[in-house]
Design a protein around this motif. Sequence first.
Motif, PDB file in Angstrom:
ATOM      1  N   THR A  23      44.587  45.123  32.348  1.00  0.00           N
ATOM      2  CA  THR A  23      44.638  46.425  31.700  1.00  0.00           C
ATOM      3  C   THR A  23      44.857  46.240  30.203  1.00  0.00           C
ATOM      4  OG1 THR A  23      47.034  46.649  31.957  1.00  0.00           O
ATOM      5  CG2 THR A  23      45.654  47.427  33.784  1.00  0.00           C
ATOM      6  N   ASP A  24      44.601  47.284  29.433  1.00  0.00           N
ATOM      7  CA  ASP A  24      44.831  47.210  27.991  1.00  0.00           C
ATOM      8  C   ASP A  24      46.302  47.002  27.678  1.00  0.00           C
ATOM      9  OD1 ASP A  24      42.185  47.453  27.375  1.00  0.00           O
ATOM     10  OD2 ASP A  24      42.240  49.606  27.024  1.00  0.00           O
ATOM     11  N   LYS A  28      46.094  57.386  31.236  1.00  0.00           N
ATOM     12  CA  LYS A  28      46.167  56.652  32.493  1.00  0.00           C
ATOM     13  C   LYS A  28      45.390  55.344  32.426  1.00  0.00           C
ATOM     14  CE  LYS A  28      46.082  59.157  36.139  1.00  0.00           C
ATOM     15  NZ  LYS A  28      45.647  60.009  37.290  1.00  0.00           N
ATOM     16  N   ARG A  29      44.230  55.349  31.755  1.00  0.00           N
ATOM     17  CA  ARG A  29      43.391  54.159  31.718  1.00  0.00           C
ATOM     18  C   ARG A  29      44.045  53.020  30.934  1.00  0.00           C
ATOM     19  NH1 ARG A  29      39.679  54.501  26.982  1.00  0.00           N
ATOM     20  NH2 ARG A  29      40.328  56.280  25.738  1.00  0.00           N
ATOM     21  N   PHE A  30      45.007  53.345  30.086  1.00  0.00           N
ATOM     22  CA  PHE A  30      45.726  52.310  29.344  1.00  0.00           C
ATOM     23  C   PHE A  30      46.489  51.413  30.309  1.00  0.00           C
ATOM     24  CE2 PHE A  30      49.285  51.043  26.416  1.00  0.00           C
ATOM     25  CZ  PHE A  30      48.507  50.338  25.532  1.00  0.00           C
ATOM     26  N   LYS A  45      39.814  45.670  33.079  1.00  0.00           N
ATOM     27  CA  LYS A  45      38.523  45.359  32.475  1.00  0.00           C
ATOM     28  C   LYS A  45      38.576  44.004  31.782  1.00  0.00           C
ATOM     29  CE  LYS A  45      39.651  48.053  28.319  1.00  0.00           C
ATOM     30  NZ  LYS A  45      39.282  49.230  27.511  1.00  0.00           N
ATOM     31  N   SER A  46      37.395  43.551  31.365  1.00  0.00           N
ATOM     32  CA  SER A  46      37.278  42.288  30.632  1.00  0.00           C
ATOM     33  C   SER A  46      36.575  42.555  29.308  1.00  0.00           C
ATOM     34  CB  SER A  46      36.503  41.258  31.447  1.00  0.00           C
ATOM     35  OG  SER A  46      37.176  40.960  32.652  1.00  0.00           O
ATOM     36  N   LYS A  73      50.326  43.060  25.516  1.00  0.00           N
ATOM     37  CA  LYS A  73      51.471  42.159  25.619  1.00  0.00           C
ATOM     38  C   LYS A  73      51.039  40.704  25.441  1.00  0.00           C
ATOM     39  CE  LYS A  73      53.082  43.646  29.601  1.00  0.00           C
ATOM     40  NZ  LYS A  73      54.017  43.783  30.743  1.00  0.00           N
ATOM     41  N   HIS A  74      49.868  40.370  25.964  1.00  0.00           N
ATOM     42  CA  HIS A  74      49.319  39.018  25.787  1.00  0.00           C
ATOM     43  C   HIS A  74      49.097  38.722  24.305  1.00  0.00           C
ATOM     44  CE1 HIS A  74      46.696  35.523  26.535  1.00  0.00           C
ATOM     45  NE2 HIS A  74      45.884  36.046  25.625  1.00  0.00           N
ATOM     46  N   LEU A  75      48.552  39.690  23.571  1.00  0.00           N
ATOM     47  CA  LEU A  75      48.318  39.527  22.132  1.00  0.00           C
ATOM     48  C   LEU A  75      49.628  39.306  21.379  1.00  0.00           C
ATOM     49  CD1 LEU A  75      45.670  42.345  21.548  1.00  0.00           C
ATOM     50  CD2 LEU A  75      45.263  39.895  21.289  1.00  0.00           C
TER      51      LEU A  75
END
Length: 234
Positions: free
Chosen positions: A161-162, A112-114, A119-120, A167-169
């Motif tokens: 979120t991670d 779920k945390r994925f 976070k930063s 996706k940004h990466l």
Amino acid sequence: MADGVYGSFKPTELVLKINGVQIPMNNIQACVVREWVFDIVPRLEVIFSDVYNISETVGIKEYDPVELTMKYDKDSKANVKLKFIVLTKDYSTTGTGVPVKIVQLTAVCAEKRFFADIKSASYPKTDTVSVLKSMTESYGLKFNSNIKSNDTMNWLQCSSTDFEFTKHLLNRSYKSDDDVLYYYIDRMNVGNYKSVKESAKNKPIVTFEYTKTLIPEKEISDKVKYTEYTYKDL
């Protein structure tokens, strides 16, 4: 022919639990795990008849946990054994006389945390291979990659979120002008960071042939034949 294919691929055992409540196998109309590399994580699609009104008594919400075990051979280990979280849900009714509620769910394979934790973080003077390796292993997953990306810089995860940061990466990753990098987590819980150019060089395991005749009952194990369909190697 479709009925024959569906029957041959029907699992001998399917255990599906939503919020810890098991859905009877006979009530499940469709259950598919799609592993699409450009979706980053495997996706689950389920359709079942809710004769026990589980959707009302237990309730199904976004990010609810889903457990799935599928086995095609009674004597072997489970072919699919994954945990998902609910992404979307839809309800409809069907049947004559007493209507039956049909529940259609899509879920994604991840903690779920994925998806939920915002976070930063910062990754100074490193490349996307190192960043993705660090993120993947932080979830207890294995990381598989043999490429070297040419995108060393200061990577900043700013209040996201991670999943969004991954996706940004990928949108900003770079190896060469004639290549594209992609990342996905497979059904074995392994994060794979690959090159499209290198992956295209791999020889196909299955030989595709085109035929206008009906598919015979017995097939050669390393060949797949299609009727009235064309195959294009993309």
